[in-house]
Design a protein around this motif. Structure first.
Motif, PDB file in Angstrom:
ATOM      1  N   ASP A  62       0.445  -1.074   0.508  1.00 18.20           N
ATOM      2  CA  ASP A  62       0.383  -0.261   0.250  1.00 18.20           C
ATOM      3  C   ASP A  62       1.306   1.316  -0.056  1.00 18.20           C
ATOM      4  OD1 ASP A  62      -1.889   2.539   0.896  1.00 18.20           O
ATOM      5  OD2 ASP A  62      -3.249   0.894   1.273  1.00 18.20           O
ATOM      6  N   THR A  64       0.264   4.556  -0.531  1.00 21.87           N
ATOM      7  CA  THR A  64      -0.348   5.375   0.582  1.00 21.87           C
ATOM      8  C   THR A  64       0.238   5.372   1.890  1.00 21.87           C
ATOM      9  OG1 THR A  64      -2.161   5.124  -1.241  1.00 21.87           O
ATOM     10  CG2 THR A  64      -2.543   7.279   0.529  1.00 21.87           C
ATOM     11  N   THR A  67       3.935   6.095   2.373  1.00 24.66           N
ATOM     12  CA  THR A  67       4.332   7.072   2.750  1.00 24.66           C
ATOM     13  C   THR A  67       3.906   8.087   3.592  1.00 24.66           C
ATOM     14  OG1 THR A  67       3.819   6.773   0.260  1.00 24.66           O
ATOM     15  CG2 THR A  67       3.713   9.071   1.147  1.00 24.66           C
TER      16      THR A  67
END
Lengths: 213, 547
Positions: A62, A64, A67
């Motif tokens: 994943d 996102t 990050t």
């Protein structure tokens, strides 16, 4: 005066004691670099050998959440650095605040990590008997996830130790144990925390970003 | 009347041994000297255990058939012999016993930089040791001390996970000792004790500690990966499920080759101290010996591939590793030549520590030179996994390190305990060990060259004569090792008082009483001269007599 209560019996003065502590901590971090180095070596070997399937497997992570976690950790390094600054300059109210912030950010990181791990369970991407890989070359796709779990797991384990250390420092800070004369505990924990962050700075691109160029 | 005599004969007090007497004061001590003694007792226990397994191996090899044990038990015997002797005896031997005891004394410091960490490392050593004992009670482990995959992954029916966990924990003990030594050497030197006034024992320990700190973590992670693979049955090294067994060999030898220098460099430090004292000479080529220790430590990191000439490692990689391996011979030879040159025109005293050092010089040289045979690509194809390797390794580790350890123990025993041991018996032990050692291991060079593989207990009949010789020699060597176990403890009760400097030796450790007080020095000493400022024109009258 040279032999105040803060200097252990076997040291001549506070400078010698502080320098010894800092050198000792850096040596410890060197051992940590070598410890993670073994994992990075394994990663490099398999990534080179099974490059294609590693790229495919990387895409399932994943991006996102990874990050977000990177940002959380970087901010926690900032709060940690400010904590060390607070201890050195004797700002007795700022230090506990910064330690609490660091702890919260650390826990947030682990929370996001837990969400990511549970996703892997749902998608049957956890190595072992339940592992299911829709694409080609499942054994080597599994290898990617073995490395993913060991590397991020080892990193998370270091985070847990760091958070426990922060909690201990917090108690000591509330009791007013730190000041401009005595801040080495915070300094040591800070070095450790930054090291754990740096490990993540390498893990994030190696695991999440290899197929996003 | 008799009490008065006993009083007069008693050791000066208070010293580090009698300042407190409870068991707890030992188990919670942070005094580097007491921790050294704790290690001395601990590694002696493991040495006896490892020696017992060696004895069983040698007895089994008396005949070409399996009579004492079956193959499965034999595999467990040599595995436990290796694991115990390497991780629980050789690695901690000189650093943890003599290094712990002597480094602060040699540096003019009150203790190591981190006394509590020092005690922790002793406890970690024992936690690792308990794992090893549990493995033993559970029926052992049969992978060899190298834990090679994929055998260790799934095929082995031994306690691989427990044994690996034991090695992992013991590794941290070694890391902490190394870290403590490096910081101590950097930050705790007495005024005037510049780097080039340090005893070479300290230089050797500095180099050793660098390896301990930088290599041992890699062993740690390799053992973790083995455990993960075996417990969760996921492929990391097992080729049938996607792994690469040669990667394990790389990771393992990246530690374990430097580790053999952890097991020899401290011995080299002992040799420099003993050889100067008993030839009453300054060391020849101080700087060369100091830097050759560092060179061995650094080059030692670059040669691990010579264990893998017959794996799938690429030929050109093998060539590079072979050349780098040859380079290690240079600093090793520099040391041997310099020690030999130190003897030239010296006044040589054949005391027990010196006899052990002479043994070291001969045996280490043979061990080192046969290492070159194994470092050559072509020769290694023949010698690989034969008894030639066993003989080479034991010449360096037992002929080198154990000899140096005994030399150091005999040299500093009066300092550690305040008592002299029986010097005639000690000399006899040194000679018995030297003779017995050569009888044990020289035949194994021949056996290996003739092609007898290691790790098999059933062999061709034509090898029996040499095997019988080897076992007989092991008996002689065993008696040599048992002798110090008698006369050294005995010296605590009947030995003469040693006095501060029984060998008339140089070095800060000899300027304080024997045994030293808890904080070593009443005032921090100031160093004004080079190390080993011996004068070979003066007769060292009364050396080793005690008071």
């Amino acid at each position: 005066m040279s032999h105040s209560s803060q200097v252990a019996h076997h040291f001549e003065d506070i400078e010698q004691q502080n320098e010894s502590l800092v050198l000792g901590m850096w040596l410890f971090l060197a051992t940590e670099v070598m410890f993670f180095g073994g994992l990075f070596t394994a990663y490099v070997v398999y990534r080179t050998t099974y490059s294609e399937v590693f790229h495919e497997a990387s895409r399932t992570l994943d991006f996102t959440l990874g990050t977000v976690n990177t940002l959380i950790l970087l901010v926690s390094s900032l709060t940690m650095a400010m904590g060390v600054y607070a201890a050195k300059t004797g700002r007795r109210n700022l230090l506990p605040l910064m330690l609490v912030a660091t702890i919260i950010l650390g826990l947030a990181f682990l929370g996001v990590k837990a969400v990511e791990y549970s996703q892997k369970f749902e998608h049957h991407l956890v190595p072992g008997a339940g592992f299911v890989w829709p694409g080609g070359n499942p054994p080597h796709a599994q290898l990617f996830f073995v490395l993913y779990f060991i590397m991020t797991g080892m990193h998370a384990f270091h985070m847990v130790i760091g958070i426990v250390m922060m909690a201990m420092l917090l108690v000591m800070a509330m009791l007013g144990k730190f000041g401009p004369e005595r801040y080495m505990g915070v300094e040591m924990a800070g070095l450790y925390w930054h090291f754990v962050d740096i490990v993540w700075v390498f893990l994030f691109p190696l695991l999440y970003l290899i197929d996003r160029s | 009347m008799s009490t008065q005599i006993a009083e007069a004969d008693a050791l000066p007090r208070p010293n580090y041994l009698n300042v407190k007497r409870s068991i707890l004061s030992w188990l919670l001590t942070t005094d580097h000297k007491r921790i050294g003694i704790l290690y001395l007792i601990s590694i002696t226990v493991f040495f006896l255990a490892g020696g017992l397994f060696a004895a069983l191996i040698r007895i089994e090899l008396l005949t070409p058939q399996a009579d004492l044990v079956e193959s499965d038990i034999y595999n467990r015997l040599f595995t436990l012999h290796g694991i115990i002797m390497i991780f629980f005896f050789l690695v901690p031997s000189i650093p943890a016993v003599l290094g712990n005891f002597l480094l602060p004394l040699m540096l003019g410091a009150k203790d190591l930089a981190f006394p509590r960490l020092n005690l922790l490392s002793w406890y970690l050593y024992w936690i690792g040791g308990v794992f090893a004992v549990v493995v033993l009670l559970q029926g052992g482990v049969d992978t060899g001390w190298t834990f090679y995959t994929p055998f260790s992954s799934f095929a082995s029916n031994g306690n691989v996970v427990l044994a690996a966990a034991g090695g992992f924990v013991a590794g941290f003990s070694s890391i902490l000792t190394g870290l403590n030594f490096i910081v101590t050497i950097h930050k705790m030197r007495a005024p005037g004790l510049t780097w080039f006034r340090l005893p070479l024992f300290v230089w050797a320990h500095y180099a050793t500690s660098l390896i301990q700190v930088l290599a041992t973590p890699v062993l740690g992670i390799s053992l973790v990966l083995i455990m993960v693979e075996r417990v969760w049955r996921v492929g990391i090294f097992d080729p049938t499920i996607g792994g690469d067994p040669v990667l394990f060999q790389h990771l393992f030898w990246f530690y374990s080759h430097p580790a053999v220098y952890i097991m020899i460099l401290p011995g080299m430090g002992v040799v420099s101290e003993v050889i100067t004292c008993f030839s009453r000479k300054r060391i020849f080529g101080y700087h060369m010996i100091a830097f050759s220790s560092l060179a061995i430590a650094i080059l030692g990191f670059l040669v691990w591939g010579h264990h893998m000439f017959v794996s799938t490692q690429a030929m050109y990689t093998g060539i590079v590793f072979s050349i780098l391996t040859m380079l290690v011979a240079i600093p090793s030879a520099i040391k041997v030549f310099n020690w030999t040159a130190t003897l030239y025109k010296g006044q040589i005293y054949f005391e027990a520590p010196m006899l052990f050092v002479f043994g070291f010089l001969g045996l280490f040289t043979i061990g080192g030179l046969t290492g070159l045979f194994l470092g050559l690509l072509a020769a290694d194809i023949h010698f690989h996994d034969t008894h030639f390797v066993v003989a080479h390794f034991h010449y360096v580790m037992v002929g080198g390190m154990v000899m140096a350890y005994l030399a150091g123990l005999h040299f500093w025993w009066p300092k550690m305990t305040g008592r002299m041991y029986n010097r005639q018996l000690a000399a006899l032990a040194a000679i018995l060990i030297f003779v017995g050692f050569n009888m044990t291991f020289f035949p194994q060079f021949i056996l290996g060259a003739l092609g007898m593989p290691r790790r098999y207990h059933v062999y061709n009949e034509e090898f029996q004569l040499l095997n019988v010789m080897s076992t007989a020699g092991a008996g002689v060597m065993g008696i040599g090792y048992l002798l110090p176990l008698i006369y050294m403890p005995l010296s605590l009760f009947v030995g003469k008082r040693a006095g501060a400097n029984p060998w008339l030796a140089k070095g800060l450790e000899w300027t304080v009483p024997s045994p030293p007080t808890t904080y070593n020095f009443d005032h921090t000493p100031v160093v004004t001269e080079e190390p080993y400022a011996y004068d070979n024109r003066l007769h060292a009258a009364g050396m080793g007599q005690g008071e």
